[in-house]
Design a protein around this motif. Structure first.
Motif, PDB file in Angstrom:
ATOM      1  N   PHE A  37       0.807  -1.215   0.000  1.00 25.07           N
ATOM      2  CA  PHE A  37       0.000   0.000   0.000  1.00 25.07           C
ATOM      3  C   PHE A  37       0.844   1.269   0.000  1.00 25.07           C
ATOM      4  O   PHE A  37       1.968   1.280   0.482  1.00 25.07           O
ATOM      5  N   ILE A  38       0.257   2.341  -0.506  1.00 27.71           N
ATOM      6  CA  ILE A  38       0.826   3.657  -0.237  1.00 27.71           C
ATOM      7  C   ILE A  38      -0.307   4.590   0.195  1.00 27.71           C
ATOM      8  O   ILE A  38      -1.479   4.330  -0.098  1.00 27.71           O
ATOM      9  N   ASP A  53      -3.971   3.557  -1.050  1.00 26.59           N
ATOM     10  CA  ASP A  53      -3.814   3.285  -2.487  1.00 26.59           C
ATOM     11  C   ASP A  53      -3.003   2.022  -2.752  1.00 26.59           C
ATOM     12  O   ASP A  53      -2.235   1.583  -1.901  1.00 26.59           O
ATOM     13  N   ARG A  54      -3.173   1.519  -3.953  1.00 27.88           N
ATOM     14  CA  ARG A  54      -2.474   0.298  -4.358  1.00 27.88           C
ATOM     15  C   ARG A  54      -1.699   0.549  -5.653  1.00 27.88           C
ATOM     16  O   ARG A  54      -1.981   1.482  -6.392  1.00 27.88           O
ATOM     17  N   ILE A  55      -0.758  -0.331  -5.891  1.00 25.80           N
ATOM     18  CA  ILE A  55       0.036  -0.252  -7.115  1.00 25.80           C
ATOM     19  C   ILE A  55      -0.587  -1.203  -8.136  1.00 25.80           C
ATOM     20  O   ILE A  55      -0.687  -2.410  -7.887  1.00 25.80           O
ATOM     21  N   ASP A  56      -0.983  -0.667  -9.276  1.00 24.32           N
ATOM     22  CA  ASP A  56      -1.607  -1.491 -10.308  1.00 24.32           C
ATOM     23  C   ASP A  56      -0.546  -2.414 -10.900  1.00 24.32           C
ATOM     24  O   ASP A  56       0.443  -1.952 -11.470  1.00 24.32           O
ATOM     25  N   ASN A  92      -1.466   4.822  10.387  1.00 27.04           N
ATOM     26  CA  ASN A  92      -0.842   3.539  10.102  1.00 27.04           C
ATOM     27  C   ASN A  92      -1.848   2.451   9.788  1.00 27.04           C
ATOM     28  O   ASN A  92      -1.576   1.528   9.039  1.00 27.04           O
ATOM     29  N   PHE A  93      -2.984   2.575  10.408  1.00 34.85           N
ATOM     30  CA  PHE A  93      -3.927   1.466  10.427  1.00 34.85           C
ATOM     31  C   PHE A  93      -5.017   1.582   9.373  1.00 34.85           C
ATOM     32  O   PHE A  93      -5.565   0.585   8.918  1.00 34.85           O
ATOM     33  N   ASN A  94      -5.341   2.819   8.977  1.00 33.07           N
ATOM     34  CA  ASN A  94      -6.541   3.046   8.175  1.00 33.07           C
ATOM     35  C   ASN A  94      -6.337   2.853   6.673  1.00 33.07           C
ATOM     36  O   ASN A  94      -5.239   3.003   6.159  1.00 33.07           O
ATOM     37  N   THR A  95      -7.444   2.568   6.006  1.00 30.33           N
ATOM     38  CA  THR A  95      -7.469   2.606   4.546  1.00 30.33           C
ATOM     39  C   THR A  95      -7.868   4.012   4.123  1.00 30.33           C
ATOM     40  O   THR A  95      -7.105   4.722   3.464  1.00 30.33           O
ATOM     41  N   ARG A  96      -9.048   4.470   4.568  1.00 33.62           N
ATOM     42  CA  ARG A  96      -9.488   5.820   4.224  1.00 33.62           C
ATOM     43  C   ARG A  96      -8.530   6.843   4.861  1.00 33.62           C
ATOM     44  O   ARG A  96      -8.346   6.857   6.076  1.00 33.62           O
TER      45      ARG A  96
END
Lengths: 451, 451
Positions: B51-52, B209-212, B199-203
């Protein structure tokens, strides 16, 4: 492998049982953390391990068997206590025992030490990771526990630090409470309960007796008995386990064996390459149990002048770099020697000084305890075991919070054809010569059962 | 040396400045803890870094520059919370934010987390060892602090554990409070204050974000740019510093260089032999900062079925082996993927199970959160980074009490011709890809100033 005390004892047991054995040693000498230094008058002082005491029956029996003489550590006269800028001499046979008669300290001391000793009964020396409440005891540092259990505070904290530095080469904040309780429980034997003060004391304590002629001769004599089975200058780099054999690959040889005893502290064992790789619990242990940082000073004088002042050479001080001293003179008392321990934060600060500044600071420490004459030794030795690639710290492996309860069981559990010795794997007298002998014998037994 | 992200970034900077450079890599591949796994449909999942997120501007800029696309982590729907045997779905845009709306938890959570965040301001990301009160903050474990600052108790402790396992690969008892405060302060940048929850959250968090196409392609593209300067299958064993040069000795080559960047976590850097030996502070650090133990599970399904149930794939559970999950599906959503983290005590217990029992236990964890369909993935991957000799643990190096305040300053201080990179040496986003990029650039700058 490893021609320290533990490895040599293990090899002797295996040779005695009629099996072939080789001891691979990285250095050109045997003895590991046992090291003699010749001084004036044909005498020696110990730059590493030095003392033996009550309940250390394994090392005692070995010394007797090898025909090595011991003598009582010089202990006539008063102890010195330096705290808060004040100096006080007192007798360790007085009402407070070895504890200095300082009211700012005693309340806490008399509260905390018996409590630690009593908690240690619950932990034991055999398998502290299985003790009731192990995870909880392992979740806090010794410092956390001391702060919570010493109402009076700072003075006691300073003295506690002055004690953990020589005993562990570490500060109370670096030590897990569970580990310290284990270490206390370990300072006894199968019949005698361990106590904190036995680690610290000369009278009836771990500093009770000395080896006449230095401790390294224990290793030298063991090595003589093993003869060409001891192979020096052969640091082991890889250990490859195959079907039915293990190849131990040093800079000079490949030795093929049926079983291998690794008689090294975890941090050194972890710097060997294993094929196949070790299980993550064992590998994780090697990354989590460093050696303490303890520097040993030996200051040599024409005579043990402190005796004439009614002092026994033992001192404890809240000011560094040397927090604790003992009389380290040879039996003859000619010359005299004072040893000083520089550990933990003091050791880390000490190594940043120049050679001259270190010597000056160390001798100034001694002068505060024993007067101006301490400033002019005829010889001065400083041994920083943390700077030695084949030792990497002293006196023992320490466990910060969260390690012993989790990784501790990997300390001596055999992995395939690999077995683990070294004082760090001992139950009783872990970190001492007695523990090294115990661990060597235990590992040899484990191997002999499978040969 | 080390063709992970940090080493590759450092090498690129040095090559760009017109200097010659070689990257020695132990493995046959580049990318370190960034590793793609092909799955159905020509897609990949990440077995390592994935993730970034916001304020991670260094990795963001690098990804953009390399022409790699990103996409928002799938996050539509509700989170799942499992505690005390109960299951609850909730929205992370509800009144409690990402915190589960559990009264037995919230009081403590709302008390403790802001307090940790605010303490972290005092510590900062630059030099936690110099923070006011550093030794005292470093004298206690996170568990000690949590017990003292969470009146309600056990439920919060369980959830805290469920959070430290994926973030650190460790239990609260293994972590120094000072280190955790540093890590919180580090999860921001020079203009944005770090918070625990980022550190913990997605939102708005580190999982945003993800790397395609997977993160490993970042390393692959960097390595392509460096061409033959990247030398694979060359584990470095010795580094010998001479007058005006350094010899880097791997299993295959001796490379002579003017300066060397060691882009490895401390525990791996410590397993190289240095001549002359490293100062004891640096060597002591390598013996005191292990990698956490984190196992990453990827379970692949025909479709991300949880989305149809109104779930976003994120869950937190007080029951193991998997404590935390995220939706890890490729951008296309075909197939679907759930990732599960098994860390700390759960990881250590997990490795003792058979392969079948591990898979069963992991899928059972997923089924508790997402229903029976989770039991039947079309593919299942388990990555135990602690079992890889050239990684030895994940996601990051951790510090138990007493280490960061004492040995921390040795993390990135150059020693003669040797420089230190790797995400573990970063200030901001220590332990993340962003930190790896930052550290690589900083080390390259240090070297370029001296070439």
């Amino acid at each position: 492998m490893g021609a320290g005390l533990s490895g040599l004892v293990a090899a002797r047991e295996i040779a005695r049982a009629g099996h072939s054995v080789a001891v691979l040693e990285a250095r050109s000498r045997v003895g590991g953390r046992m090291l003699d230094q010749p001084i004036a008058g044909g005498e020696v002082v110990d730059l590493g391990a030095e003392f033996i005491g009550p309940t250390q029956n394994h090392i005692r029996a070995l010394v007797d068997e090898l025909g090595i003489a011991t003598f009582p550590s010089p202990n006539e006269g008063q102890n010195v206590y330096l705290a808060g800028g004040r100096r006080m001499a007192y007798s360790d046979t007085g009402p407070t025992g070895t504890a200095p008669p300082d009211l700012a300290l005693l309340t806490d001391l008399l509260l905390a030490i018996p409590q630690l000793n009593s908690l240690s009964l619950r932990v034991g020396a055999e398998a502290p990771w299985d003790a009731p409440g192990a995870a909880q005891l392992d979740s806090q540092s010794l410092e956390t526990w001391l702060r919570r259990n010493s109402p009076a505070g700072q003075r006691f904290m300073d003295v506690a630090r002055a004690a953990t530095r020589p005993i562990f080469g570490a500060e109370p904040r670096e030590l897990s409470l569970l580990f310290v309780l284990f270490f206390i429980a370990a300072s006894g034997d199968e019949r005698t309960v361990g106590t904190f003060e036995r680690n610290f004391n000369t009278r009836n304590g771990a500093q009770q007796d000395r080896i006449d002629g230095g401790t390294q001769q224990i290793a030298t004599k063991l090595a003589e008995g093993l003869g060409r089975r001891v192979i020096r200058r052969s640091p082991v780099r890889r250990i490859v386990t195959g079907r039915g054999y293990v190849d131990v690959i040093s800079d000079r040889y490949v030795n093929r064996a049926r079983r291998v005893i690794v008689a090294l502290p975890p941090v050194l064992a972890g710097r060997i390459r294993y094929e196949p790789a070790l299980p993550s619990l064992r590998d994780g242990l090697t990354a989590r149990m460093p050696q303490g940082h303890l520097i040993k000073i030996q200051a040599i004088y024409e005579r043990p002048f402190w005796r004439g002042d009614g002092l026994n050479g033992s001192s404890i001080s809240d000011a560094g770099p040397i927090n604790v001293t003992y009389d380290s003179s040879p039996r003859s008392g000619a010359p005299g020697a004072l040893l000083g321990f520089v550990g933990g934060d003091e050791a880390r600060a000490f190594t940043r000084l120049s050679r001259d500044a270190r010597r000056r600071a160390a001798l100034e420490s001694l002068a505060r305890g024993f007067g101006a004459r301490a400033r002019d030794p005829i010889a001065y030795f400083e041994t920083d075991w943390a700077a030695e690639p084949y030792t990497r710290g002293c006196p023992v492996a320490i466990a910060p919070p969260g390690v012993l309860s989790t990784y501790g069981r990997a300390l001596r559990e055999p992995i395939g054809r690999l077995y683990w010795a070294g004082t760090e794997t001992s139950t009783y007298w872990n970190g001492y010569m007695d523990g090294a002998v115990r661990a060597g014998r235990r590992a040899a037994r484990e191997v002999l059962e499978r040969l």
